[in-house]
Design an enzyme around this catalytic site. Structure first.
Site, PDB file in Angstrom:
ATOM      1  N   ASP A   1      14.565  13.449 -94.500  1.00 53.44           N
ATOM      2  CA  ASP A   1      15.673  14.397 -94.358  1.00 53.44           C
ATOM      3  C   ASP A   1      16.482  14.520 -95.644  1.00 53.44           C
ATOM      4  OD1 ASP A   1      15.132  14.813 -91.601  1.00 53.44           O
ATOM      5  OD2 ASP A   1      16.152  12.937 -91.129  1.00 53.44           O
TER       6      ASP A   1
ATOM      7  N   ASP B   1      18.283  16.997 -87.118  1.00 52.63           N
ATOM      8  CA  ASP B   1      16.987  16.329 -87.105  1.00 52.63           C
ATOM      9  C   ASP B   1      16.808  15.726 -85.703  1.00 52.63           C
ATOM     10  OD1 ASP B   1      14.740  14.555 -87.983  1.00 52.63           O
ATOM     11  OD2 ASP B   1      16.263  13.014 -87.747  1.00 52.63           O
TER      12      ASP B   1
ATOM     13  N   ASP C   1      18.733  11.398 -90.592  1.00 53.51           N
ATOM     14  CA  ASP C   1      18.755   9.942 -90.779  1.00 53.51           C
ATOM     15  C   ASP C   1      17.605   9.437 -91.644  1.00 53.51           C
ATOM     16  OD1 ASP C   1      16.739  10.510 -88.804  1.00 53.51           O
ATOM     17  OD2 ASP C   1      16.662   8.362 -88.450  1.00 53.51           O
TER      18      ASP C   1
HETATM   19  P1  ADP Z   1      10.977  13.671 -87.618  1.00 54.09           P
HETATM   20  O1  ADP Z   1      11.236  15.013 -88.232  1.00 54.09           O
HETATM   21  O2  ADP Z   1      10.994  13.763 -86.131  1.00 54.09           O
HETATM   22  O3  ADP Z   1      11.918  12.607 -88.124  1.00 54.09           O
HETATM   23  P2  ADP Z   1       8.721  13.030 -89.402  1.00 54.09           P
HETATM   24  O4  ADP Z   1       8.754  14.253 -90.245  1.00 54.09           O
HETATM   25  O5  ADP Z   1       9.133  11.756 -90.048  1.00 54.09           O
HETATM   26  O6  ADP Z   1       9.467  13.242 -87.993  1.00 54.09           O
HETATM   27  O7  ADP Z   1       7.228  12.819 -88.865  1.00 54.09           O
HETATM   28  C1  ADP Z   1       6.565  13.882 -88.250  1.00 54.09           C
HETATM   29  C2  ADP Z   1       5.390  13.400 -87.458  1.00 54.09           C
HETATM   30  O8  ADP Z   1       4.431  12.781 -88.333  1.00 54.09           O
HETATM   31  C3  ADP Z   1       5.723  12.334 -86.438  1.00 54.09           C
HETATM   32  O9  ADP Z   1       6.173  12.884 -85.231  1.00 54.09           O
HETATM   33  C4  ADP Z   1       4.379  11.640 -86.295  1.00 54.09           C
HETATM   34  O10 ADP Z   1       3.560  12.392 -85.422  1.00 54.09           O
HETATM   35  C5  ADP Z   1       3.805  11.721 -87.680  1.00 54.09           C
HETATM   36  N1  ADP Z   1       4.069  10.484 -88.425  1.00 54.09           N
HETATM   37  C6  ADP Z   1       4.963  10.296 -89.418  1.00 54.09           C
HETATM   38  N2  ADP Z   1       4.924   9.033 -89.876  1.00 54.09           N
HETATM   39  C7  ADP Z   1       3.985   8.386 -89.140  1.00 54.09           C
HETATM   40  C8  ADP Z   1       3.475   7.058 -89.117  1.00 54.09           C
HETATM   41  N3  ADP Z   1       3.925   6.102 -89.927  1.00 54.09           N
HETATM   42  N4  ADP Z   1       2.493   6.777 -88.214  1.00 54.09           N
HETATM   43  C9  ADP Z   1       2.043   7.730 -87.384  1.00 54.09           C
HETATM   44  N5  ADP Z   1       2.488   8.986 -87.348  1.00 54.09           N
HETATM   45  C10 ADP Z   1       3.435   9.332 -88.210  1.00 54.09           C
HETATM   46 MG    MG Z   2      14.728  11.419 -88.207  1.00 57.29          MG
END
Ligand code: ADP
Ligand code: MG
Length: 295
Positions: free
Chosen positions: A244, A38, A240
């Site tokens: 995930d 991730d 994390d």
């Molecule tokens: P990662 O796989 O990098 O951990 P996530 O799947 O949690 O990322 O989130 C993917 C995308 O969704 C983030 O990069 C962001 O653009 C958007 N996102 C998720 N949660 C939020 C939030 N609380 N506020 C704004 N954007 C969000």
């Molecule tokens: Mg993450």
């Protein structure tokens, strides 16, 4: 493997900062050939900072920070924390939010000052900000080209601002990727973030562009693990986040960052207590050695 040898392996794991749920975990570790990583919070620190605010015409930065900060304050996501903290710092406090909703992997929504406020990625229709005015669309494109995460903020059904956030690659991540490779494993970077931000991180740690899977929704993270397994790969997943957890459970071996969420730690077979990705390579090496010596 004899139970004794496995328990010795478990004890050595504790010394290396690896918490193993049960000795039988080491058995599946041995056959792993692919390691899915991730991005945010695993390869990077997950401590994001707000770097820029772009507003549409007639909108002030203070207004954006007040509304976006309030709605993000209710979310645990690293992107949300960066925005809420910066907003609270600059404004000295935040208004309350009603009817808060989190859309995993997309963003957040809630009512602040009587307005329905959304914050999230612009590419998905759920964020209420899909029709970005050209000035914001340009800001978003430039932010993503620079490897940053762009968050579209809107209220009353219109996009009003784009916020740029970013974090840093953990200092140990490049070495961790090199160690995984040295063990004959193929690292894959998996993220819900935009492809440009993912590509910048991949380049920094030495993962090939063809091994980057970006822009996926949380449920698509599990699909990525399943697809690799369908190709005959034995997959370890390191993550994390709440997002995930399902992928960690689906993987042949789930490794949770000790710095991560409870959901990830519960879903994983192993916990990397120190939040150091190099422990992932240690874990795989340890299990190979433990099982190798007694056969
Ligand atoms: P990662 O796989 O990098 O951990 P996530 O799947 O949690 O990322 O989130 C993917 C995308 O969704 C983030 O990069 C962001 O653009 C958007 N996102 C998720 N949660 C939020 C939030 N609380 N506020 C704004 N954007 C969000
Ligand atoms: Mg993450």
């Amino acid at each position: 493997a004899t139970p004794t040898a496995l328990l010795v392996g478990t004890g050595r794991g504790a010394q290396l900062g690896i918490l193993i749920k049960g000795p039988e975990v080491l058995e599946s570790t041995r056959r792993v050939d692919t390691v899915v990583l991730d991005k945010t919070g695993t390869v990077t620190t997950g401590r994001m900072a707000l770097l820029a605010v772009h507003t549409a015409e007639g909108v002030t930065e203070a207004e954006v920070l007040r509304l976006a900060g309030a709605v993000e304050h209710a979310s645990e996501h690293p992107v949300a924390r960066a925005i809420a903290e910066a907003a609270a710092d600059r404004l000295g406090g935040l208004p309350p939010v009603d009817d808060f909703r989190s859309l995993p992997g997309r963003g957040v929504e809630g009512i602040v000052d009587g307005r329905t406020v959304t914050a999230g990625r612009g590419a998905r229709p759920t964020d209420g900000a899909r029709h970005l005015p050209p000035v914001l669309a340009r800001a978003m494109a430039a932010a993503e080209a620079a490897g940053r995460t762009a968050v579209a903020v809107g209220w009353d059904g219109e996009a009003r601002a784009v916020l740029e956030v970013a974090d840093a690659v953990r200092p140990t991540s490049a070495e961790a990727v090199a160690r995984l490779r040295a063990l004959g494993l193929r690292p894959v970077l998996l993220t819900g973030d935009n492809p440009a931000a993912a590509g910048a991180v991949a380049a920094e740690v030495g993962i090939a562009p063809r091994d980057v899977v970006a822009g996926v929704l949380p449920e698509e993270k599990v699909d990525t693990v399943r697809r690799l397994q369908a190709e005959g790969r034995v997959v370890a997943m390191v993550g994390d986040g709440v997002n995930d957890a399902a992928a960690l459970a689906q993987a042949d071996l789930g490794l949770a960052m000790g710095t991560g969420t409870d959901a990830a730690i519960e879903a994983g077979d192993l916990t990397l207590v120190r939040g150091d990705l190099r422990s992932a390579a240690d874990a795989i090496r340890l299990s190979r050695r433990t099982l190798g010596t007694i056969r």
